[in-house]
Scaffold this active site. Structure first.
Site, short mmCIF file in Angstrom:
data_model
loop_
_atom_site.label_atom_id
_atom_site.label_comp_id
_atom_site.label_asym_id
_atom_site.label_seq_id
_atom_site.Cartn_x
_atom_site.Cartn_y
_atom_site.Cartn_z
N CYS A 126 0.85 -1.19 0.00
CA CYS A 126 0.00 0.00 0.00
C CYS A 126 0.89 1.23 0.00
O CYS A 126 2.10 1.13 0.18
CB CYS A 126 -0.93 0.02 1.20
N CYS A 128 -0.22 4.22 1.74
CA CYS A 128 -0.63 5.19 2.78
C CYS A 128 0.46 5.45 3.83
O CYS A 128 0.64 6.58 4.26
CB CYS A 128 -1.94 4.78 3.43
N LYS A 205 -12.54 -4.84 0.88
CA LYS A 205 -12.04 -4.08 2.02
C LYS A 205 -12.96 -2.89 2.23
O LYS A 205 -13.11 -2.03 1.35
CB LYS A 205 -10.61 -3.61 1.76
N ARG A 215 -4.16 2.77 12.60
CA ARG A 215 -3.57 3.98 12.02
C ARG A 215 -2.56 4.60 12.97
O ARG A 215 -1.64 5.28 12.54
CB ARG A 215 -4.68 4.94 11.59
N ARG A 227 -11.28 7.64 3.44
CA ARG A 227 -10.95 6.67 2.40
C ARG A 227 -12.19 6.19 1.63
O ARG A 227 -12.15 5.17 0.96
CB ARG A 227 -10.25 5.46 3.01
N LYS A 258 -12.33 -7.91 4.75
CA LYS A 258 -11.80 -7.13 5.86
C LYS A 258 -12.73 -5.97 6.16
O LYS A 258 -13.13 -5.28 5.23
CB LYS A 258 -10.42 -6.61 5.45
N SER A 284 -7.68 -4.20 13.65
CA SER A 284 -7.15 -3.66 14.91
C SER A 284 -8.21 -3.46 15.98
O SER A 284 -8.02 -3.88 17.13
CB SER A 284 -6.40 -2.36 14.64
C1 PBG Z 1 -3.45 0.06 4.67
C2 PBG Z 1 -4.10 -0.86 5.63
C3 PBG Z 1 -5.00 -0.57 6.67
C4 PBG Z 1 -5.22 -1.76 7.34
C5 PBG Z 1 -4.50 -2.73 6.69
N1 PBG Z 1 -3.82 -2.17 5.61
C6 PBG Z 1 -5.54 0.72 7.14
C7 PBG Z 1 -6.51 1.45 6.33
O1 PBG Z 1 -6.95 1.04 5.27
O2 PBG Z 1 -6.81 2.56 6.78
C8 PBG Z 1 -6.09 -1.93 8.57
C9 PBG Z 1 -5.69 -3.02 9.48
C10 PBG Z 1 -6.24 -2.98 10.85
O3 PBG Z 1 -7.06 -2.11 11.23
O4 PBG Z 1 -5.85 -3.86 11.61
N2 PBG Z 1 -4.19 0.47 3.59
#
Ligand code: PBG
Length: 335
Positions: A126, A128, A205, A215, A227, A258, A284
């Site tokens: 990714c 970000c 996702k 984050r 997002r 996810k 998370s």
């Molecule tokens: C990056 C990414 C994210 C997560 C996994 N890869 C964060 C997001 O999309 O903001 C989230 C994982 C988690 O909350 O455990 N794009």
């Protein structure tokens, strides 16, 4: 099920098969095994660094030496795979750290594959974490509008994935949600001689509040906006099937849903519809909520964690990505 059994067997008494542990185990429809678990890990530059994530007790940003230690513990507990996230020293608007040959993830992959060759190393692909603005693609801003540009972002994602493969990653896992990224990554991998590197795509996702604690861990919160122009609307299930179909067409080898627990309906439909190797990401906040309630003595952490993981398996997950992988591995051993 072709016909409802109750009409034909009026004497059916479900409790007959619940009388003893051995009988219950014998008719159990779902098994949870450590061989299905993936542990996410966060790596950043430094030495002997274990920086705790306040909202995720037991989770740390690790320097490469500590990463190897943590991965060794996981491996010794039977956890077969890790999913790597990198926190770069500097961020910019081209996400250069994401595809730098000596970027933090690339370094970490080389170390892990050298010291633990049997451990499966999966890398999150990714932008970000590497973008100054924290978005998963290239941002175009004018006076009225902020846009995340799709096609220009694909090149960077494909470069990042190829640089991970070059470093030795066993599987690459794009999580950006740009359209067409699986194809772009597949083509780039093939071109660079990595035709055998599988892609695990974050196919469905959702734009979820359950990513909050992550984050902090990945230092990847968007600096403006959100997002929702690239991640999915939590209201949509049919669209999730289209996303998965598209990623499979483009060459995904494993598809992911996810978050996990709040999206078990999606997980079930994805597995039933496509029969593909399917991963669930217990994100998370799913982890943090259990930890918080357990710390207050409100729930039985072990029982709640194992029941949740089992539910993900029952819904259709072949693979479960969870921050509780090491705890679960210990608990499954004791069982
Ligand atoms: C990056 C990414 C994210 C997560 C996994 N890869 C964060 C997001 O999309 O903001 C989230 C994982 C988690 O909350 O455990 N794009």
């Amino acid at each position: 099920m072709n016909s409802h059994p109750l009409g034909q067997f009026p004497s059916y008494r479900p409790r007959r098969l619940r009388q003893s542990p051995v009988l219950r185990r014998m008719v159990s429809e779902t098994q949870l095994s450590v061989t299905q678990l993936v542990l996410p890990l966060f790596v950043r530059a430094g030495r002997k660094l274990r920086h705790p994530i306040s909202a995720m007790p037991g989770v740390f940003q690790l320097s490469p030496d500590e990463l190897v230690r943590e991965a060794t513990l996981a491996y010794e507990l039977g956890v077969p795979a890790v999913l790597l996230f990198g926190i770069p020293e500097t961020k910019d608007v081209r996400a250069s750290g994401a595809y730098a040959a000596n970027g933090i993830v690339q370094q970490a992959v080389r170390r892990l594959k050298k010291e633990l060759p049997q451990l499966l190393v999966i890398t999150d692909v990714c932008l970000c974490e590497y973008m100054a603005h924290g978005h998963c693609g290239i941002v175009q801003q004018d006076r009225h509008h902020t846009r995340i540009l799709n096609d220009p972002s694909l090149k960077l994602l494909a470069r990042a994935a190829a640089s991970h493969a070059e470093a030795g990653a066993d599987i690459v896992a794009p999580s950006d949600m740009m359209d067409g990224r699986v194809r772009a990554i597949r083509e780039q991998l093939d071109k660079q001689g990595f035709a055998d590197t599988p892609i695990m795509s974050y196919a469905a996702k959702f734009s979820s509040a359950f990513y909050g604690p992550f984050r902090e861990a990945a230092e990847s919160a968007p600096q403006f906006g959100d997002r929702r122009s690239y991640q999915m609307d939590p209201a949509n299930a049919n669209e999730a099937l289209r996303e998965v179909a598209l990623d499979i067409q483009e060459g995904a080898d494993i598809v992911m849903v996810k978050p996990a627990l709040a999206y078990l309906d999606i997980l079930h439909r994805v597995k039933t519809e496509f029969g593909y190797p399917t991963a669930a990401y217990a994100v998370s906040a799913e982890y943090s909520m259990v930890k918080a309630a357990a710390a207050n003595g409100w729930i039985d952490e072990r029982a709640v964690t194992l029941e949740s993981l089992l539910a993900m398996r029952r819904a259709g997950a072949d693979i479960i990505i969870t921050y509780a992988a090491m705890d679960a591995a210990r608990w499954l051993k004791e069982k």
